[in-house]
Write an enzyme that holds these catalytic residues in place. Structure first.
Site, PDB file in Angstrom:
ATOM      1  N   MET A 274     -24.833  25.084 -17.048  1.00  0.00           N
ATOM      2  CA  MET A 274     -23.392  24.736 -17.440  1.00  0.00           C
ATOM      3  C   MET A 274     -22.873  25.083 -15.855  1.00  0.00           C
ATOM      4  SD  MET A 274     -22.798  23.259 -20.167  1.00  0.00           S
ATOM      5  CE  MET A 274     -21.002  23.122 -20.072  1.00  0.00           C
ATOM      6  N   ARG A 275     -23.325  25.696 -15.155  1.00  0.00           N
ATOM      7  CA  ARG A 275     -22.695  26.018 -14.017  1.00  0.00           C
ATOM      8  C   ARG A 275     -22.214  24.659 -12.936  1.00  0.00           C
ATOM      9  NH1 ARG A 275     -22.146  30.676 -10.837  1.00  0.00           N
ATOM     10  NH2 ARG A 275     -22.217  29.935  -8.550  1.00  0.00           N
TER      11      ARG A 275
END
Ligand code: ZN
Length: 680
Positions: A274-275
């Site tokens: 998700m970064r």
């Protein structure tokens, strides 16, 4: 002397934009700039320092505490409430690639601590970079243990120093900026992911732009002050715009439509975790603030995605860098993700929505010639469809089934190979291949203190001091320790090696299927070498001669590219191949004496070039063995009737003999190599 102005750098718009976005919003997470030498990467990073907003710090605090929010664990604290501060320019701290651990995290005065009983802590570079910029040039060459320290500090926003019962914790929040030349080796994936944005930079192709770069450089070198003065207005304007964008940042709205669009883009580009979504969102907000907008628009998302996603796509190390911008535009569509909020903001950029105005900013001085030249997204798009995926031979290839001299076989998908190591204990650069004495790892012994080094071996020190207590006149309970008593821990870990491939590309190897298997095995070993931080090199032999196709380098990518286009066919000058390898290793031993080589000979052993070909190759092999070169023969002979020549060659080399179809690791755990008994 004045440093080169930020706004005077031409032809590096993406880099300028990325640096500005992370300066506007440090939580974007820093910038990695990849590019060849001589592309003004360092000049631009250093120039950025002049534009950073000043910070207010507690007077006398070596850890740059903010008077409004002092660090509760500050080693120079506690600072009383309402303490006054003074403004100083934000720092640009450069972390040299060869820095010691002491230099980076700070050091305790071991000698003073032990002899005088005084605990004294000297702050390191991480403390100096707090609330500023930490710049690592050649970040890809940074030692593993420094990378770990950096990652820990970047993740926690603080640095923890734990040594021999003394512990210090201090804040270390900084914007990480790294530059690297990919030809010199790739970056560890964990560190790559730590950078919010990445930029590829190349020297401009446009002659007009190149001339302007040179013109400015000459003018600067001739008279830095006069040159700098020409850019004063632009510099001040940019600094003010950064400060304004920072102030406006918290009020920028990231609408649901924009957020959904970002999620959609990250999903289509198959990024890990998700970064990427978070960084893209932050960068889009920063981009909106930089353009004086109160909400995130399509252009903000586009600019953010271009910088935040290229290094996060799921890919193997040899894929081409960059992002498919045509695909990005298709996902973005033509419409704004969110309707603009009702009150129209007068601060909005008056210009058209071409999404880029930084360069216009730089050009607001008298230097007006080059604004149009830098890459417009429109122009770049036209070349896009032309580029065919590298490495895949389309149907148009000559369909020669046999061993036409110079035919090029494809490469299959890399697999996970067994671990092959150099026997004995080395002392090379840290890595993940062979056993070695290293700066970190398991403690296996102690050695006298030689003026530097961090890991004290306490038991050994006490043991060394113990016999002298009476002579030193000890009366109380404390131990009297002298400098000569100090002992440092000797640690064993793993080193990186030089893996030199010596590849038979002759006619007997050139059957398409076989060469494909060979290339796939080598590519797998190259991928493995990349992960183990080895240097690699490539010698090939075919026809009448051997060829050093790639001198030892850290760029596994370069090796993979050479391998991809390796032609095969002709006779087999095996002896020449081995001699070329021996010569390469001898030269490399002078350049990098601690790095131990592992020679990987890939052949079926059928030496055919010149008189006495087999015997000469055996002699060359024996000479390598006498030189103590650790080697491995990947036997490419297949079929029912085998001659066993490669196995015989392995005996002369005193090398391990591995059939090519046994290179893959049999199980998911790392296989341990067995080498025939050799003198270490
Ligand atoms: Zn402080």
């Amino acid at each position: 002397m004045r440093s080169y102005p930020f706004t005077a750098v031409v032809g590096s718009d993406d880099m300028a934009l990325a640096l500005i976005l992370t300066t506007v919003a440090p939580e974007v997470g820093g910038v990695l700039v990849r590019g060849e030498k001589g592309t003004a990467k360092s000049t631009m990073v250093r120039a950025l320092a002049g534009l950073l907003p000043a910070v207010s710090v507690v007077a006398g605090c070596r850890f740059s505490c903010d008077p409004a929010a002092a660090d509760p664990t500050c080693p120079d604290g506690p600072h009383p409430d309402g303490v006054t501060g003074s403004a100083r320019p934000a720092r640009l701290v450069e972390l040299p690639v060869g820095a010691t651990e002491d230099r980076v995290i700070g050091s305790l005065h071991l000698e003073r601590a032990l002899t005088a009983g005084v605990t004294e802590y000297e702050p390191g570079l991480l403390a100096a970079a707090h609330r500023g910029l930490l710049y690592v040039d050649e970040v890809n060459l940074l030692h593993d243990h420094l990378v770990d320290l950096l990652l820990d500090a970047a993740a926690m926003g603080r640095s923890t120093v734990e040594r021999e019962g003394v512990s210090v914790v201090h804040a270390a929040r900084f914007v990480l900026v790294g530059t690297m030349n990919p030809e010199e080796g790739e970056l560890r994936p964990q560190l790559l992911d730590r950078f919010g944005l990445t930029v590829e930079i190349a020297a401009p192709r446009d002659p007009g732009l190149r001339a302007e770069v040179v013109r400015r450089r000459l003018a600067y070198d001739a008279d830095p002050d006069a040159f700098g003065a020409r850019f004063d207005i632009a510099e001040r304007a940019t600094a003010q715009r950064i400060a304004a964008a920072r102030a406006a940042l918290p009020a920028v709205v990231l609408g649901d439509g924009a957020l959904t669009k970002i999620a959609e883009i990250c999903s289509v580009f198959e990024v890990d975790g998700m970064r990427a979504d978070i960084v893209t969102a932050r960068a889009a907000v920063a981009h909106a603030a930089w353009h004086g907008r109160r909400y995130v628009t399509r252009d903000d998302i586009r600019a953010a995605a271009r910088l935040a996603l290229p290094h996060r796509r799921r890919r193997n190390p040899f894929d081409a860098p960059g992002l498919d911008e045509e695909l990005l535009d298709r996902i973005l569509g033509d419409e704004e993700p969110d309707p603009p909020p009702p009150p129209p903001s007068p601060a909005d950029e008056p210009g058209p929505d071409d999404g880029e105005s930084l360069d216009g900013e730089a050009g607001s001085t008298d230097e007006g010639t080059n604004e149009q030249a830098p890459a417009e997204p429109e122009g770049a798009r036209e070349d896009q469809p032309v580029s065919a995926p590298a490495g895949e031979s389309p149907a148009g290839d000559p369909p020669s089934p046999g061993a036409a001299p110079g035919s090029v076989a494809a490469t299959g998908k890399a697999f996970r190979p067994k671990l092959f190591t150099v026997a004995g204990t080395g002392a090379g650069a840290p890595g993940r291949r062979s056993r070695a004495i290293t700066g970190s790892g398991r403690t296996v012994g102690a050695t006298p203190f030689a003026g530097s080094g961090a890991a004290l071996h306490l038991t050994a020190t006490v043991r060394a001091a113990a016999p002298h207590q009476r002579r030193r006149g000890r009366t109380g309970p404390g131990l009297l320790v002298g400098r000569d008593d100090l002992r440092l821990a000797v640690r064993q870990g793993r080193e990186s090696n030089l893996v030199l491939f010596c590849v038979d590309a002759s006619g007997s190897m050139a059957a398409r299927k076989r060469m494909e298997a060979v290339k796939t095995a080598i590519l797998s070993l190259l991928t493995d070498a990349y992960q183990r931080r080895d240097k690699v090199g490539l010698v090939t032999f075919r026809g009448a001669a051997a060829d050093l196709l790639l001198p030892p380098t850290s760029s596994v990518e370069a090796a993979a590219r050479r391998l991809e286009s390796l032609p095969a066919g002709g006779r087999t000058p095996l002896a020449e191949g081995l001699r070329c390898a021996a010569h390469t290793l001898r030269v490399e031993r002078i350049r990098d004496p601690l790095r131990r080589p592992l020679l990987v000979v890939v052949t079926d052993g059928r030496a055919t070039a010149g008189p006495d070909a087999v015997r000469r190759s055996q002699l060359a092999a024996a000479e390598l063995a006498a030189d103590g070169v650790a080697a491995l023969v990947l036997d490419c002979e297949t079929g029912r009737f085998r001659m066993g020549l490669a196995a015989r060659l392995a005996r002369h080399l005193q090398a391990e003999h591995v059939p090519i179809d046994e290179v893959a690791a049999a199980v998911l755990t790392t296989a341990v190599t067995r080498r025939p008994g050799r003198v270490a």
